[in-house]
Write an enzyme that holds these catalytic residues in place. Sequence first.
Site, PDB file in Angstrom:
ATOM      1  N   SER A 195      54.051  28.879  95.102  1.00 32.39           N
ATOM      2  CA  SER A 195      53.156  28.126  95.989  1.00 32.39           C
ATOM      3  C   SER A 195      53.556  28.359  97.455  1.00 32.39           C
ATOM      4  O   SER A 195      52.702  28.453  98.339  1.00 32.39           O
ATOM      5  CB  SER A 195      53.257  26.629  95.701  1.00 32.39           C
ATOM      6  OG  SER A 195      52.387  26.284  94.657  1.00 32.39           O
TER       7      SER A 195
ATOM      8  N   LYS B  18      55.320  18.909  99.998  1.00 30.77           N
ATOM      9  CA  LYS B  18      54.677  19.694  98.935  1.00 30.77           C
ATOM     10  C   LYS B  18      54.809  18.986  97.604  1.00 30.77           C
ATOM     11  O   LYS B  18      55.857  18.428  97.296  1.00 30.77           O
ATOM     12  CB  LYS B  18      55.400  21.051  98.856  1.00 30.77           C
ATOM     13  CG  LYS B  18      54.725  22.059  98.007  1.00 30.77           C
ATOM     14  CD  LYS B  18      53.780  22.916  98.823  1.00 30.77           C
ATOM     15  CE  LYS B  18      52.925  23.815  97.985  1.00 30.77           C
ATOM     16  NZ  LYS B  18      51.832  23.143  97.283  1.00 30.77           N
TER      17      LYS B  18
ATOM     18  N   LYS C  94      63.987  19.629  94.178  1.00 29.01           N
ATOM     19  CA  LYS C  94      63.638  20.951  93.656  1.00 29.01           C
ATOM     20  C   LYS C  94      63.497  21.967  94.803  1.00 29.01           C
ATOM     21  O   LYS C  94      64.047  23.064  94.751  1.00 29.01           O
ATOM     22  CB  LYS C  94      62.311  20.826  92.896  1.00 29.01           C
ATOM     23  CG  LYS C  94      62.045  21.891  91.891  1.00 29.01           C
ATOM     24  CD  LYS C  94      60.761  21.593  91.108  1.00 29.01           C
ATOM     25  CE  LYS C  94      60.942  20.536  90.057  1.00 29.01           C
ATOM     26  NZ  LYS C  94      59.840  20.478  89.088  1.00 29.01           N
TER      27      LYS C  94
ATOM     28  N   LYS D  92      54.038  13.899  95.990  1.00 30.40           N
ATOM     29  CA  LYS D  92      53.291  13.993  94.727  1.00 30.40           C
ATOM     30  C   LYS D  92      52.088  13.075  94.817  1.00 30.40           C
ATOM     31  O   LYS D  92      52.136  12.047  95.519  1.00 30.40           O
ATOM     32  CB  LYS D  92      54.174  13.528  93.558  1.00 30.40           C
ATOM     33  CG  LYS D  92      53.732  14.076  92.227  1.00 30.40           C
ATOM     34  CD  LYS D  92      54.218  15.497  92.028  1.00 30.40           C
ATOM     35  CE  LYS D  92      53.828  16.084  90.697  1.00 30.40           C
ATOM     36  NZ  LYS D  92      54.494  17.378  90.483  1.00 30.40           N
TER      37      LYS D  92
ATOM     38  N   HIS E 240      60.655  13.656 104.705  1.00 29.77           N
ATOM     39  CA  HIS E 240      60.080  14.440 105.807  1.00 29.77           C
ATOM     40  C   HIS E 240      61.143  15.302 106.481  1.00 29.77           C
ATOM     41  O   HIS E 240      60.960  15.701 107.633  1.00 29.77           O
ATOM     42  CB  HIS E 240      59.448  13.500 106.837  1.00 29.77           C
ATOM     43  CG  HIS E 240      58.227  12.804 106.325  1.00 29.77           C
ATOM     44  ND1 HIS E 240      58.295  11.685 105.529  1.00 29.77           N
ATOM     45  CD2 HIS E 240      56.907  13.073 106.491  1.00 29.77           C
ATOM     46  CE1 HIS E 240      57.065  11.278 105.233  1.00 29.77           C
ATOM     47  NE2 HIS E 240      56.201  12.113 105.796  1.00 29.77           N
TER      48      HIS E 240
END
Length: 489
Positions: free
Chosen positions: A380, A87, A111, A123, A81
């Site tokens: 995104s 994401k 990433k 995820k 966080h």
Amino acid sequence: MATKKSRNTSASKSRSKKPAENLSLLANVNAQFDQAAQHIKLPQGLVDQIKVCNNVYFIQFPVKIGKGYRFFYGWRAEHSHHKKPLKGGIRYSSKVSQEEVMALAALMTYKCAIVNVPFGGSKGGVCVRPRDMKVEELERITRRYTAELISKQFIGPGINVPAPDYGTGEREMAWIADTYDRFNPAGVDNMACVTGKPVAQGGIRGRAAATGRGVVYGLREMFRHKRDVQDVGLSCGLGGKRISIQGFGNVGYHAARILQLEDDAKIVSVGEWDGTVHNPDGIDVAALFAYRKRHGGVQGFPGGTVSDNGKDCLEAACDVLIPAALENQVARANMKKVKARVIAEAANGPLTEEADAYLSGKGVKIIPDVYLNAGGVTVSYFEWNKNLSHMRPGRLQKRLDEAKAEAFLAATEALVGKKVPDNVRRILLRGADEEDLVNSGLEETMITAYNEIRDIFNRKKAIADLRTAAYALAIEKVGQSYLDMGIFP
Ligand code: NAD
């Protein structure tokens, strides 16, 4: 910079114990993290906090299937966080597990940090084989899973923003957005709760090709640096380089198409589920795409010789190998047969840890997945921004830019008394549209990140390869973020 030889020796030394074959993805990601963390000066407790997964929400939910009911298992892991929102994609697979989701969430944190996308990593997954389900059943599963995420605040434009992953696509993202919207009727930013949507539902142009395009931008940047390509005995530029690709799906196809059309590279082999196409003179990518669409596979393709093993492409005579299909493809059984000097990891985890250590030790340059396939999450991020601004990128300035260019060109032609050729005029007078801006932002992102990884690799002599450098960069950035904001309370 240390010589290639000394780097390779240190690579083998730092992994002196022979690693086991087929480590779990989580063990693999954590091993790579530990190796990189040694090179970054941060308090140990903070390093531990960066590595662990903060929350995992496990759900069992019923869905009406046919005349009965079935239970499904699902997860949403929130790894970090340090930035908000979090994401990461949603995977539909019968093999999905809590451990896999946690590993993929960790990868998302690293990433995003590497490509300077201001999100934490997350995820999700549902244990289901999409091909066993009817479309309306998949829709009910998706909507119910979304409702579960909403009820525990594991989704929202400022909290956690899913995207497609293995087994999901635009269709599922549209269902998720619609479900979220039903639960939040007054929410003006609801469309930003998920990315990878169809363009007509708030998606962004260029998203579908983004990961493959990002792979090409990353490769192009590497091939621009003389020292980097000389390390592996190649020359600068991708023109004429022999490329072998495993996987002709979303990532592999777009990478192949762009490399052929824009870089004049030679695609010498393409591996698919039913075989590998070889053609040392270059495969016609558009023709192969059309053929596979019509026939479902590559067998019988007339533009090359076709073997019956999709893994043959991994051993092809080539300069660059792009594994863009599945994990653990280069392993103990085939690692000694790899001929490429550069491996561009488009897929997640295509090399086992053992194969990675062996090939790095042999001086093969491996551009790591944690950087190279970040094009999807980068675009995104652009889509999320578009949804929050409620405006298509380029809409305000496109015509103004064109008018200014027209006036400038007219004034220049009047001054010099010559006309600019029509093909040049067309390029100069075209204002940037949404896709141009997306591609430009993606290119900037991939170039900057490559150079940041390269910089840490060159600065820290004990770092043996680009993967360790990429992880070290991520740990440094996430660590700095914690140091700057402090820890509550
Ligand atoms: P995809 O399903 O569109 O394509 C995968 C292709 O691999 C398919 O065409 C499939 O037929 C082929 N394939 C399956 N088994 C094979 C085998 N044994 N040998 C050769 N080919 C085989 O998936 P994708 O979206 O292109 O993803 C590919 C990889 O890239 C995955 O590892 C994924 O996690 C990773 N990735 C994808 C994205 C994205 O935006 N799509 C982003 C980041 C990472």
